[in-house]
Design an enzyme around this catalytic site. Structure first.
Site, PDB file in Angstrom:
ATOM      1  CG  ASP A  33     -14.137  52.503  12.956  1.00 11.87           C
ATOM      2  OD1 ASP A  33     -13.707  51.368  13.226  1.00 11.87           O
ATOM      3  OD2 ASP A  33     -15.113  52.706  12.207  1.00 11.87           O
ATOM      4  CB  ILE A  34      -9.821  49.317  15.290  1.00  9.88           C
ATOM      5  CG1 ILE A  34      -8.413  48.726  15.282  1.00  9.88           C
ATOM      6  CG2 ILE A  34     -10.878  48.244  15.060  1.00  9.88           C
ATOM      7  CD1 ILE A  34      -8.109  47.814  16.462  1.00  9.88           C
ATOM      8  N   GLY A  55     -20.086  44.951  18.994  1.00 13.96           N
ATOM      9  CA  GLY A  55     -18.917  45.768  19.312  1.00 13.96           C
ATOM     10  C   GLY A  55     -17.912  45.828  18.183  1.00 13.96           C
ATOM     11  CB  VAL A  56     -14.207  46.059  18.267  1.00 17.15           C
ATOM     12  CG1 VAL A  56     -13.725  44.797  18.949  1.00 17.15           C
ATOM     13  CG2 VAL A  56     -13.180  46.589  17.302  1.00 17.15           C
ATOM     14  CG  ASP A  57     -16.421  39.807  16.497  1.00 16.12           C
ATOM     15  OD1 ASP A  57     -15.882  39.702  15.384  1.00 16.12           O
ATOM     16  OD2 ASP A  57     -16.853  38.832  17.147  1.00 16.12           O
ATOM     17  CB  THR A 141     -12.595  47.342  28.202  1.00 21.05           C
ATOM     18  OG1 THR A 141     -12.600  47.908  26.885  1.00 21.05           O
ATOM     19  CG2 THR A 141     -11.194  46.959  28.610  1.00 21.05           C
ATOM     20  N   GLY A 142     -15.507  45.958  26.767  1.00 22.37           N
ATOM     21  CA  GLY A 142     -16.858  46.319  26.335  1.00 22.37           C
ATOM     22  C   GLY A 142     -17.862  45.383  26.980  1.00 22.37           C
ATOM     23  CB  VAL A 143     -20.079  42.850  25.418  1.00 24.84           C
ATOM     24  CG1 VAL A 143     -21.031  41.751  25.862  1.00 24.84           C
ATOM     25  CG2 VAL A 143     -20.789  43.788  24.464  1.00 24.84           C
ATOM     26  CE1 TYR A 144     -17.686  38.351  25.590  1.00 22.88           C
ATOM     27  CE2 TYR A 144     -15.346  37.874  25.414  1.00 22.88           C
ATOM     28  CZ  TYR A 144     -16.656  37.613  25.045  1.00 22.88           C
ATOM     29  OH  TYR A 144     -16.919  36.610  24.139  1.00 22.88           O
TER      30      TYR A 144
HETATM   31  P1  ADP Z   1     -15.346  42.567  24.405  1.00 23.28           P
HETATM   32  O1  ADP Z   1     -16.450  41.564  24.147  1.00 23.28           O
HETATM   33  O2  ADP Z   1     -13.957  41.942  24.302  1.00 23.28           O
HETATM   34  O3  ADP Z   1     -15.561  43.354  25.657  1.00 23.28           O
HETATM   35  P2  ADP Z   1     -16.309  44.794  22.745  1.00 23.28           P
HETATM   36  O4  ADP Z   1     -16.299  44.863  21.250  1.00 23.28           O
HETATM   37  O5  ADP Z   1     -17.631  44.782  23.424  1.00 23.28           O
HETATM   38  O6  ADP Z   1     -15.396  43.523  23.114  1.00 23.28           O
HETATM   39  O7  ADP Z   1     -15.456  46.016  23.329  1.00 23.28           O
HETATM   40  C1  ADP Z   1     -14.064  46.077  23.283  1.00 23.28           C
HETATM   41  C2  ADP Z   1     -13.640  47.509  23.037  1.00 23.28           C
HETATM   42  O8  ADP Z   1     -13.773  47.805  21.650  1.00 23.28           O
HETATM   43  C3  ADP Z   1     -14.484  48.557  23.775  1.00 23.28           C
HETATM   44  O9  ADP Z   1     -13.592  49.515  24.343  1.00 23.28           O
HETATM   45  C4  ADP Z   1     -15.289  49.205  22.653  1.00 23.28           C
HETATM   46  O10 ADP Z   1     -15.557  50.573  22.939  1.00 23.28           O
HETATM   47  C5  ADP Z   1     -14.297  49.106  21.520  1.00 23.28           C
HETATM   48  N1  ADP Z   1     -14.823  49.257  20.151  1.00 23.28           N
HETATM   49  C6  ADP Z   1     -16.071  49.051  19.669  1.00 23.28           C
HETATM   50  N2  ADP Z   1     -16.104  49.328  18.344  1.00 23.28           N
HETATM   51  C7  ADP Z   1     -14.850  49.714  17.987  1.00 23.28           C
HETATM   52  C8  ADP Z   1     -14.230  50.148  16.772  1.00 23.28           C
HETATM   53  N3  ADP Z   1     -14.906  50.219  15.628  1.00 23.28           N
HETATM   54  N4  ADP Z   1     -12.911  50.486  16.802  1.00 23.28           N
HETATM   55  C9  ADP Z   1     -12.194  50.409  17.939  1.00 23.28           C
HETATM   56  N5  ADP Z   1     -12.703  50.008  19.115  1.00 23.28           N
HETATM   57  C10 ADP Z   1     -14.028  49.667  19.144  1.00 23.28           C
END
Ligand code: ADP
Length: 196
Positions: A33-34, A55-57, A141-144
């Site tokens: 988890d970043i 997501g990560v945001d 690579t997530g929602v985008y």
């Molecule tokens: P985007 O909109 O740029 O695709 P996302 O947040 O949907 O961004 O996904 C980008 C990446 O971040 C995905 O691989 C997702 O699994 C990963 N991610 C989500 N939560 C975390 C976290 N807490 N730490 C690290 N990576 C995460």
């Protein structure tokens, strides 16, 4: 931080410049988890409003606390492919670098160049802010919807090119961590970094 001590893959990039100033940058792949990483900076895969999302945001804003959103309101958003920096507030990281990845539309709308520029502009901010260690999530690579294998190749190639370029302008960067959330993404990053 055992995940940082035991990366799944690790590679040293020689960024020694043409004046012979020796400098090595270590690239690592970890699964974590970043928001838990005690590095100088973590990168947020934000949206162009910089006002939070999923997501990560979402994870970064929750862990940093409401001061992060208040600060981000002063940044006036961020175009796709660019990056802006904020303090880390309650995070263990000192800074958050917010970058906006491209939405995947099939690859013919500049997505590879825009994704590469996210990594390049984030590394440029490490030069400007004397940052020595940084972790990236798998931007877009997530929602985008960016395909993970292609995104991983761009991430690694862009970081290597960018740290070599940054070394020419006196970069302090020593460590770049690719922080994967899922085991399957981590396996792809591991394979791609080992193939460099
Ligand atoms: P985007 O909109 O740029 O695709 P996302 O947040 O949907 O961004 O996904 C980008 C990446 O971040 C995905 O691989 C997702 O699994 C990963 N991610 C989500 N939560 C975390 C976290 N807490 N730490 C690290 N990576 C995460």
């Amino acid at each position: 931080m055992s995940s940082l001590k035991h990366p799944l893959a690790q590679k040293q990039i020689d960024t020694t410049d043409n004046q012979g100033n020796e400098h090595l940058v270590t690239l690592k792949v970890i699964q974590a988890d970043i928001t838990t990483l005690p590095l100088d900076a973590i990168v947020n895969a934000a949206n162009s409003s910089l006002l939070g999302g999923g997501g990560v945001d979402g994870a970064i804003h929750r862990a940093a606390g409401p001061e992060l959103l208040a600060y981000c309101r002063t940044l006036n958003g961020c175009p796709t492919g660019e990056a802006k920096i904020s303090p880390g507030f309650k995070l263990p990281a000192q800074y958050v670098i917010h970058t906006v990845g491209p939405v995947w539309h099939g690859g013919g709308q500049g997505e590879p160049e825009l994704l590469a520029s996210c990594y390049r502009n984030s590394i440029q901010l490490t030069v400007d802010n004397n940052i020595t260690s940084i972790a990236f999530p798998a931007i877009s690579t997530g929602v985008y919807g960016y395909p993970i294998e292609q995104a991983t190749e761009i991430a690694i190639a862009s970081v290597i090119g960018s740290v070599k370029q940054a070394a020419l302008s006196g970069s302090a960067i020593e460590e770049v961590v690719f922080c994967c959330f899922s085991a399957s993404d981590a396996a792809i990053y591991q394979q791609k970094l080992e193939a460099v």
